[in-house]
Design a protein around this motif. Structure first.
Motif, short mmCIF file in Angstrom:
data_model
loop_
_atom_site.label_atom_id
_atom_site.label_comp_id
_atom_site.label_asym_id
_atom_site.label_seq_id
_atom_site.Cartn_x
_atom_site.Cartn_y
_atom_site.Cartn_z
N GLU A 221 0.83 -1.21 0.00
CA GLU A 221 0.00 0.00 0.00
C GLU A 221 0.86 1.25 0.00
OE1 GLU A 221 -2.42 -0.71 3.42
OE2 GLU A 221 -3.99 -1.71 2.24
N ARG A 222 1.95 1.23 0.73
CA ARG A 222 2.85 2.39 0.76
C ARG A 222 3.50 2.61 -0.61
NH1 ARG A 222 4.28 7.03 3.56
NH2 ARG A 222 6.25 7.60 2.65
N GLN B 279 2.25 1.74 -3.46
CA GLN B 279 1.20 2.24 -4.36
C GLN B 279 0.96 3.73 -4.14
OE1 GLN B 279 -2.65 0.46 -3.83
NE2 GLN B 279 -3.31 1.02 -5.88
N ARG B 280 0.91 4.16 -2.88
CA ARG B 280 0.72 5.59 -2.60
C ARG B 280 1.90 6.42 -3.10
NH1 ARG B 280 -1.16 3.87 2.44
NH2 ARG B 280 0.87 4.33 3.34
N ASP B 281 3.12 5.92 -2.91
CA ASP B 281 4.29 6.67 -3.37
C ASP B 281 4.31 6.81 -4.89
OD1 ASP B 281 5.14 7.04 -0.79
OD2 ASP B 281 6.66 5.45 -0.85
N ALA C 57 1.71 6.66 -6.80
CA ALA C 57 0.53 7.41 -7.24
C ALA C 57 0.84 8.90 -7.42
CB ALA C 57 -0.61 7.22 -6.25
N ARG C 58 1.86 9.39 -6.72
CA ARG C 58 2.25 10.80 -6.91
C ARG C 58 2.69 11.05 -8.34
NH1 ARG C 58 6.80 12.17 -2.99
NH2 ARG C 58 7.38 10.06 -3.51
N THR D 181 1.83 8.63 -11.06
CA THR D 181 0.90 8.06 -12.03
C THR D 181 -0.40 8.85 -12.13
OG1 THR D 181 0.04 6.53 -10.36
CG2 THR D 181 1.81 5.72 -11.77
N HIS D 182 -0.92 9.34 -11.03
CA HIS D 182 -2.20 10.06 -11.08
C HIS D 182 -2.14 11.33 -11.92
CE1 HIS D 182 -4.07 7.91 -7.35
NE2 HIS D 182 -3.84 7.10 -8.35
N GLU E 263 -0.84 1.01 -11.82
CA GLU E 263 -1.98 1.11 -10.90
C GLU E 263 -2.74 -0.22 -10.83
OE1 GLU E 263 -3.27 3.49 -8.85
OE2 GLU E 263 -1.43 4.62 -9.19
N ARG F 37 -3.00 -2.58 -7.52
CA ARG F 37 -4.34 -2.84 -7.02
C ARG F 37 -4.61 -4.34 -6.96
NH1 ARG F 37 -7.74 0.45 -10.11
NH2 ARG F 37 -7.27 2.08 -8.61
#
Length: 96
Positions: free
Chosen positions: A18-19, A21-23, A25-26, A28-29, A84, A88
């Motif tokens: 999860e960490r 993925q969050r990192d 996401a900065r 990829t989003h 992503e 996921r």
């Protein structure tokens, strides 16, 4: 002999995923948002050009620029969506 992972180890792996993925996401989003926004701008401006014809010269420029961004951003978009989906899927696998 079968060795099973402890619950604490599985929670640690899930927290790590999860960490990560969050990192990521900065990065990829914003790519996903920019390409999506350019896609909407391209479709909207192209519709205006089709309806108004030659009178919509500025919209033709918007369509051209947004199309260029879409073409150049397609590989980054595919990579971002792939990352992503991968993370996921990994998180969902650990949750079950």
């Amino acid at each position: 002999m079968e060795i099973e992972k402890s619950d604490a180890w599985q929670r640690h792996q899930l927290a790590t995923l999860e960490r990560m993925q969050r990192d990521l996401a900065r990065y990829t989003h914003p790519v996903i948002r920019v390409v999506g926004l350019c896609g909407v701008a391209y479709l909207a401006s192209w519709a205006v050009v089709m309806v108004l014809g030659a009178a919509a010269g500025a919209m033709a420029v918007v369509a051209a620029v947004s199309a260029a961004v879409l073409v150049l951003g397609a590989p980054a978009f595919a990579l971002a969506v792939g990352m992503e989906r991968y993370f996921r899927g990994r998180v969902e696998d650990h949750m079950s």
